[in-house]
Design a protein around this motif. Structure first.
Motif, mmCIF file in Angstrom:
data_model
loop_
_atom_site.group_PDB
_atom_site.id
_atom_site.type_symbol
_atom_site.label_atom_id
_atom_site.label_comp_id
_atom_site.label_asym_id
_atom_site.label_seq_id
_atom_site.Cartn_x
_atom_site.Cartn_y
_atom_site.Cartn_z
ATOM 1 N N GLY A 12 0.784 -1.224 0.000
ATOM 2 C CA GLY A 12 0.000 0.000 0.000
ATOM 3 C C GLY A 12 0.820 1.281 0.000
ATOM 4 N N ASN A 13 2.121 1.190 0.187
ATOM 5 C CA ASN A 13 2.955 2.391 0.239
ATOM 6 C C ASN A 13 3.068 3.068 -1.120
ATOM 7 N N THR A 14 3.304 2.290 -2.160
ATOM 8 C CA THR A 14 3.427 2.857 -3.499
ATOM 9 C C THR A 14 2.080 3.417 -3.948
ATOM 10 N N VAL A 51 4.980 6.484 -13.637
ATOM 11 C CA VAL A 51 4.975 5.067 -13.299
ATOM 12 C C VAL A 51 5.751 4.859 -12.010
ATOM 13 N N GLY A 52 5.144 4.096 -11.081
ATOM 14 C CA GLY A 52 5.781 3.836 -9.798
ATOM 15 C C GLY A 52 5.726 2.378 -9.407
ATOM 16 N N SER A 53 6.764 1.948 -8.700
ATOM 17 C CA SER A 53 6.873 0.552 -8.269
ATOM 18 C C SER A 53 7.690 0.484 -6.991
ATOM 19 N N PRO A 54 7.362 -0.467 -6.130
ATOM 20 C CA PRO A 54 8.311 -0.731 -5.056
ATOM 21 C C PRO A 54 9.557 -1.400 -5.647
ATOM 22 N N VAL A 88 13.458 0.957 0.896
ATOM 23 C CA VAL A 88 13.982 1.048 2.248
ATOM 24 C C VAL A 88 15.265 1.869 2.179
ATOM 25 N N ARG A 89 15.464 2.762 3.138
ATOM 26 C CA ARG A 89 16.706 3.537 3.175
ATOM 27 C C ARG A 89 17.786 2.644 3.784
ATOM 28 N N GLY A 122 11.238 -0.037 7.396
ATOM 29 C CA GLY A 122 11.230 -1.496 7.335
ATOM 30 C C GLY A 122 10.861 -1.985 5.945
ATOM 31 N N SER A 123 10.690 -3.280 5.786
ATOM 32 C CA SER A 123 10.429 -3.834 4.458
ATOM 33 C C SER A 123 8.984 -3.665 4.009
ATOM 34 N N GLU A 124 8.063 -3.436 4.954
ATOM 35 C CA GLU A 124 6.659 -3.331 4.598
ATOM 36 C C GLU A 124 6.074 -1.937 4.832
ATOM 37 N N GLY A 125 6.846 -1.040 5.378
ATOM 38 C CA GLY A 125 6.333 0.295 5.650
ATOM 39 C C GLY A 125 5.817 0.399 7.060
ATOM 40 N N PRO A 126 5.216 1.505 7.352
ATOM 41 C CA PRO A 126 4.621 2.530 6.501
ATOM 42 C C PRO A 126 5.673 3.458 5.901
ATOM 43 N N LEU A 127 5.210 4.417 5.129
ATOM 44 C CA LEU A 127 6.105 5.422 4.581
ATOM 45 C C LEU A 127 6.748 6.212 5.709
ATOM 46 N N ARG A 128 7.979 6.643 5.505
ATOM 47 C CA ARG A 128 8.649 7.491 6.485
ATOM 48 C C ARG A 128 7.920 8.834 6.565
#
Length: 148
Positions: A12-14, A51-54, A88-89, A122-128
């Motif tokens: 859901g982040n993207t 266009v966006g993608s994880p 992920v940063r 983390g790997s699943e979020g949420p967004l920072r």
């Protein structure tokens, strides 16, 4: 002129970033569209495609990669385009947005912005914190590029 923000999203982040971008493209008929619902024939010269993608295994998701392969025949000639990814940063990470940008350019699109990363916790979020606001700001730079 219309704008389509096409995305794939695992957690859901993207999707959240895509929706923020679409809602910030004031003055355009803008909408966010899951990759499975995107119809390439909906674009005309002068339109904007984002266009966006994880980042998925150091690259865009398989669904986004398949879409970009289908658009590699010059069908994006005259379409303005930009790309983003969610990641992920970390010290080392993939760069889906740069790969998307190269594929859009190969499809004939006019690239109007540098690829943009958005970061998750983390790997699943949420967004920072601040990433949704950053998406809105990036969308406004896209508008500026379209008008210049």
């Amino acid at each position: 002129m219309k704008a389509l923000v096409v995305y794939d999203s695992a957690y859901g982040n993207t999707r959240s970033v895509a929706e923020a971008i679409a809602s910030s493209l004031e003055g355009l008929q803008a909408s966010s569209v899951p990759v499975g619902d995107f119809k390439p024939g909906a674009l005309a010269a002068g339109d904007l495609l984002v266009v966006g993608s994880p980042v998925n295994g150091w690259r865009p998701t398989p669904k986004i990669t398949a879409l970009l392969s289908a658009l590699g025949d010059g069908s994006l000639k005259g379409v303005n385009a930009a790309a983003f990814d969610t990641r992920v940063r970390m010290f080392i990470h993939g760069d889906a947005a740069k790969k998307i940008t190269h594929a859009l350019k190969a499809g004939g699109a006019d690239i109007i912005a540098e690829p943009m990363p958005f970061y998750v916790k983390g790997s699943e979020g949420p967004l920072r914190d601040g990433e949704i606001e950053k998406a809105g700001g990036w969308a406004r730079t896209l508008l500026t590029s379209l008008r210049s």
